[in-house]
Design a protein around this motif. Structure first.
Motif, mmCIF file in Angstrom:
data_model
loop_
_atom_site.group_PDB
_atom_site.id
_atom_site.type_symbol
_atom_site.label_atom_id
_atom_site.label_comp_id
_atom_site.label_asym_id
_atom_site.label_seq_id
_atom_site.Cartn_x
_atom_site.Cartn_y
_atom_site.Cartn_z
ATOM 1 N N MET A 162 34.573 27.077 46.582
ATOM 2 C CA MET A 162 35.761 27.409 45.678
ATOM 3 C C MET A 162 35.810 26.273 44.690
ATOM 4 S SD MET A 162 38.096 29.710 45.718
ATOM 5 C CE MET A 162 39.909 30.056 45.010
ATOM 6 N N ASN A 163 35.589 25.021 45.049
ATOM 7 C CA ASN A 163 35.561 24.008 43.784
ATOM 8 C C ASN A 163 34.578 23.823 43.077
ATOM 9 O OD1 ASN A 163 37.936 23.497 45.305
ATOM 10 N ND2 ASN A 163 37.284 21.661 46.546
ATOM 11 N N GLN A 164 33.295 24.788 43.337
ATOM 12 C CA GLN A 164 32.246 24.670 42.692
ATOM 13 C C GLN A 164 32.510 24.892 41.169
ATOM 14 O OE1 GLN A 164 29.070 27.033 44.279
ATOM 15 N NE2 GLN A 164 27.993 26.900 42.452
ATOM 16 N N VAL A 165 32.115 24.407 40.334
ATOM 17 C CA VAL A 165 32.142 24.761 38.848
ATOM 18 C C VAL A 165 30.645 24.887 38.398
ATOM 19 C CG1 VAL A 165 32.811 23.911 36.515
ATOM 20 C CG2 VAL A 165 34.055 23.321 38.492
ATOM 21 N N THR A 166 30.736 26.188 37.952
ATOM 22 C CA THR A 166 29.236 26.388 37.539
ATOM 23 C C THR A 166 28.627 25.610 36.169
ATOM 24 O OG1 THR A 166 30.158 28.503 36.637
ATOM 25 C CG2 THR A 166 29.016 28.652 38.666
ATOM 26 N N SER A 167 29.591 25.272 35.376
ATOM 27 C CA SER A 167 29.225 24.663 34.340
ATOM 28 C C SER A 167 28.510 23.184 34.286
ATOM 29 C CB SER A 167 30.378 24.815 33.278
ATOM 30 O OG SER A 167 29.973 23.937 32.093
ATOM 31 N N ARG A 197 42.543 23.385 36.522
ATOM 32 C CA ARG A 197 42.326 22.723 37.619
ATOM 33 C C ARG A 197 40.810 22.461 38.085
ATOM 34 N NH1 ARG A 197 40.822 24.348 42.694
ATOM 35 N NH2 ARG A 197 41.347 22.873 44.353
ATOM 36 N N GLN A 198 40.034 23.524 37.821
ATOM 37 C CA GLN A 198 38.493 23.612 38.083
ATOM 38 C C GLN A 198 37.769 22.478 37.192
ATOM 39 O OE1 GLN A 198 38.851 25.051 40.823
ATOM 40 N NE2 GLN A 198 36.749 25.825 40.812
ATOM 41 N N PHE A 199 38.392 22.450 35.928
ATOM 42 C CA PHE A 199 37.754 21.707 34.645
ATOM 43 C C PHE A 199 38.245 20.072 35.275
ATOM 44 C CE2 PHE A 199 37.750 19.024 31.262
ATOM 45 C CZ PHE A 199 36.537 19.530 30.597
ATOM 46 N N MET A 200 39.326 19.851 35.715
ATOM 47 C CA MET A 200 39.587 18.507 35.994
ATOM 48 C C MET A 200 38.975 18.130 37.162
ATOM 49 S SD MET A 200 43.862 18.306 35.491
ATOM 50 C CE MET A 200 44.598 18.775 33.847
ATOM 51 N N LEU A 201 38.549 18.882 38.253
ATOM 52 C CA LEU A 201 37.927 18.636 39.287
ATOM 53 C C LEU A 201 36.534 17.726 38.820
ATOM 54 C CD1 LEU A 201 38.562 21.269 41.571
ATOM 55 C CD2 LEU A 201 39.413 18.921 41.956
ATOM 56 N N THR A 202 35.976 18.140 37.632
ATOM 57 C CA THR A 202 34.658 17.610 37.297
ATOM 58 C C THR A 202 34.908 16.262 36.708
ATOM 59 O OG1 THR A 202 34.770 18.541 34.991
ATOM 60 C CG2 THR A 202 33.882 20.121 36.545
ATOM 61 N N SER A 238 40.139 18.140 26.552
ATOM 62 C CA SER A 238 40.536 19.087 25.502
ATOM 63 C C SER A 238 39.385 20.270 25.289
ATOM 64 C CB SER A 238 40.057 18.469 24.130
ATOM 65 O OG SER A 238 38.858 17.619 24.247
ATOM 66 N N PRO A 239 38.246 20.394 26.071
ATOM 67 C CA PRO A 239 37.688 21.781 26.235
ATOM 68 C C PRO A 239 38.252 22.719 26.914
ATOM 69 C CG PRO A 239 36.051 19.917 26.720
ATOM 70 C CD PRO A 239 37.291 19.219 26.623
ATOM 71 N N ALA A 240 38.833 22.378 28.085
ATOM 72 C CA ALA A 240 39.509 23.257 28.740
ATOM 73 C C ALA A 240 40.809 23.802 28.058
ATOM 74 C CB ALA A 240 40.248 22.608 30.040
ATOM 75 N N LEU A 241 41.631 22.808 27.370
ATOM 76 C CA LEU A 241 42.630 23.088 26.648
ATOM 77 C C LEU A 241 42.571 24.190 25.676
ATOM 78 C CD1 LEU A 241 44.614 19.852 26.290
ATOM 79 C CD2 LEU A 241 45.424 21.890 27.233
ATOM 80 N N ILE A 242 41.362 23.940 24.873
ATOM 81 C CA ILE A 242 40.943 24.872 23.872
ATOM 82 C C ILE A 242 40.923 26.214 24.571
ATOM 83 C CG2 ILE A 242 39.255 25.443 22.009
ATOM 84 C CD1 ILE A 242 38.842 22.268 21.723
ATOM 85 N N VAL A 243 40.114 26.147 25.571
ATOM 86 C CA VAL A 243 39.753 27.725 26.162
ATOM 87 C C VAL A 243 41.141 28.207 26.525
ATOM 88 C CG1 VAL A 243 38.914 28.485 28.337
ATOM 89 C CG2 VAL A 243 37.519 27.006 27.266
ATOM 90 N N ILE A 244 42.016 27.440 27.292
ATOM 91 C CA ILE A 244 43.218 28.322 27.581
ATOM 92 C C ILE A 244 44.103 28.620 26.410
ATOM 93 C CG2 ILE A 244 45.333 27.422 28.636
ATOM 94 C CD1 ILE A 244 43.854 25.835 30.640
#
Lengths: 308, 301
Positions: free
Chosen positions: A1-6, A190-195, A224-230
């Motif tokens: 679940m926590n895995q981020v593919t990027s 959240r997924q982004f922050m976990l990285t 900021s990348p995640a923020l831009i996406v959202i």
């Protein structure tokens, strides 16, 4: 679940590439460098035919929007407008109060974006980084709520706003954005922050910081990348939202662009060139934003760690 | 992992709860509360402006035994889902495979294939309404130009749903992107191992690519099923449920019951039946998934 593919490294935010195909990790794609075998030619032909199919409706939209009413009803249809009837655009946009619809949409956009950004950041942060009792339960409920058909909550939410006197105001469209900003956005953020490496938090705590310091000094600058996406997703959702406005807004003064466009049909027995001109106009900002934010946009979906 | 001191833990808990407050309140006000209210409404005969009387499961009984419109809308929705979900998944998978090749101008192709997805659904329905026009539309003129007879598309009850299925396949960009992400995370070492064993392209495709992609296929299957069961805009804007109720999507029927006939109780029961149907379908897919979905290392990662 926590895995981020990027494979995003948040410390390199300005250079934030999509997993580019040119350096794809999959050897299935790294075909041995034979110079143009026949299968490559077929591949290009298929891709191009597909692209034409994807683009054809857009071309049809634009050409219809630039034709006179007599030319648009010619069979077999002609592809090139003659003459190019540019006046369709100003005429279509003034035949209904598009300026007002635009302002309404704009107000909703700004208020929703502010709410989503602010509350999804703090929610994602607390789910990604802070420990408190019940955290996992709340998070599962939140994720579970994404599977719920909207039809179930739609009616009681409508009744609630009716009781509160919120019908024909923008409140029902804006207020929910201030309460967490949506499960999908929280999840993605959240997924982004976990990285983001935890050592950075630890360092801030060593210096006597509070979670607020960590959020402000560490998490927000790196997110900021995640923020831009959202931001892009939210902008487009609000711009395209149709069901919300038709349920809550019945007074034409409050119509959004999407709603304005829908009522356009049937006025003057559907003036097709006008309708197509108006449709292109509401489409244009979205396409523009898509081109500007393209990298982030496609990445945003990839980022969520779909794999399970 | 360092064990924080208890003062630290208390601080973390307090800030944590404070930051979680908007999300928790949102969950209660906009999800849990409405779910409970919806269930209560569904047990009443409440019409806006009228008295609310508790009638138990009467709404459900009426829906399931007497309401022909319900069965029609359930049939229409199922028909639409059965057509558009497999077609959309297959098309998206093929496109993702193509876009995962090393070709020139790849980002241009990716952009083009994604573009239809971002079209505002209202502009999209307007556009297709015009393309489906039997007399002056794009589709019939294309058919004409290759010498095929035209169709009445959404204006005929037999072709209306197939037409909408075709239209839905145009906007599969999100599914493509998710497949693409899945393809890019297929472990490289598996392909290398297959090459060492002398496996050819087809071997690799059927024994590595497809099995590695089953979790992604599963995810897309569930998501597209849930969303097709909630189709609404096409019926609202394009067909108004017609001709002859052939495009009366379930949510459109629900919407009409709740917001034009103001039968809140009855519509709430309709919503719960939809919820139940989607849940059963999801559980069914989940339970069959053990047979065909492979997670790396034999379990969910």
């Amino acid at each position: 679940m926590n895995q981020v593919t990027s494979s995003v490294n948040p410390s390199e935010t300005p250079q934030h590439p999509l997993p580019q195909p040119e350096r794809s990790r999959s050897p299935a794609t790294a075909t041995r460098s034979k110079p143009f075998p026949i299968s490559r030619v077929v591949l290009y032909i298929v891709l191009i035919i597909g692209s034409v199919l994807m683009l054809l409706p857009f071309v049809w939209l634009i050409r219809s929007s630039l034709m006179g009413t007599s030319q648009i009803f010619v069979f077999p249809p002609e592809w090139i407008p003659s003459p190019f009837q540019w006046s369709n655009y100003p005429e279509a946009l003034t035949s209904v109060p598009f300026g007002r619809y635009f302002m309404n949409t704009f107000i909703i956009e700004v208020c929703v974006l502010a709410g989503v950004m602010l509350t999804s950041i703090i929610s994602a942060f607390t789910f990604a980084r802070l420990r408190w009792p019940g955290r996992n339960l709340i998070f599962s409920l939140l994720i579970g709520s994404m599977m719920l058909p909207y039809a179930v909550t739609l009616i009681p939410t409508f009744v609630m706003w009716r009781e509160l006197g919120g019908l024909n105001t923008f409140l029902p469209l804006i207020v929910p954005a201030w309460f967490g900003g949506g499960a999908f956005n929280i999840f993605l953020m959240r997924q982004f922050m976990l990285t983001i490496p935890r050592d950075l938090d630890e360092a801030a705590y060593m210096d006597g910081g509070t979670p607020l310091t960590v959020l402000w000094r560490v998490i927000i600058p790196l997110s900021s990348p995640a923020l831009i996406v959202i931001g892009i997703f939210t902008f487009i959702d609000v711009w395209n939202d149709f069901l919300g406005p038709i349920i809550y807004l019945s007074d034409e003064k409050h119509f959004t662009l999407a709603l304005g466009l829908a009522t356009f049909r049937g006025l003057n027995n559907t003036n097709w060139p006008y309708l197509m001109a108006a449709s292109s106009t509401i489409l244009a900002p979205i396409v523009l934003i898509f081109f500007i934010g393209q990298r982030y946009f496609i990445e945003g979906i990839t980022l969520t760690g779909i794999k399970g | 992992m360092k064990r924080p001191k208890s003062g630290m833990m208390r601080m973390e808990r307090n800030w944590g709860l404070l930051f979680a407050l908007p999300a928790i309140l949102g969950l209660m006000i906009f999800t849990i509360g409405p779910i409970a209210a919806s269930f209560v409404f569904s047990l009443t005969d409440w019409t806006i402006g009228g008295q609310m009387t508790f009638i138990g499961l009467d709404n459900y009984r009426t829906i399931l035994t007497e309401d022909a419109t319900f069965s029609q809308s359930m049939f229409v929705t199922t028909y639409y889902a059965l057509g558009s979900v497999p077609l959309g998944l297959a098309a998206a998978f093929i496109i993702a495979l193509l876009l995962n090749q090393k070709v020139k101008g790849l980002s241009v192709f990716r952009t083009i294939y994604y573009l239809p997805t971002i079209v505002p659904s209202i502009a999209n329905t307007m556009l297709w309404l015009w393309m489906f026009n039997p007399d002056f539309g794009l589709l019939n003129s294309l058919l004409e130009s290759v010498g095929l007879p035209g169709s009445k598309w959404i204006y005929d009850e037999n072709t209306a749903i197939p037409s909408l299925i075709m239209m839905s396949t145009w906007g599969i960009g999100n599914t493509v992107i998710i497949f693409l992400a899945g393809l890019q995370s297929v472990p490289t070492h598996l392909y290398e191992a297959a090459e060492v064993d002398g496996g050819n392209r087809w071997h690799k495709f059927f024994h590595i690519t497809i099995p590695s992609m089953t979790p992604t296929i599963f995810f897309n299957l569930v998501m597209s099923l849930i969303s097709t069961f909630q189709a609404f805009n096409q019926a609202y804007v394009m067909t108004n449920g017609g001709p002859n109720n052939s495009t009366l999507f379930y949510v459109f029927y629900l919407w009409r019951t709740a917001f034009t006939e103001t039968k809140i109780g009855y519509a709430s029961a309709l919503a719960w039946i939809l919820f139940f149907v989607i849940m059963v379908l999801t559980v069914l897919i989940f339970s069959t998934s053990k047979k065909w979905v492979h997670y790396e290392g034999g379990e969910r990662s």
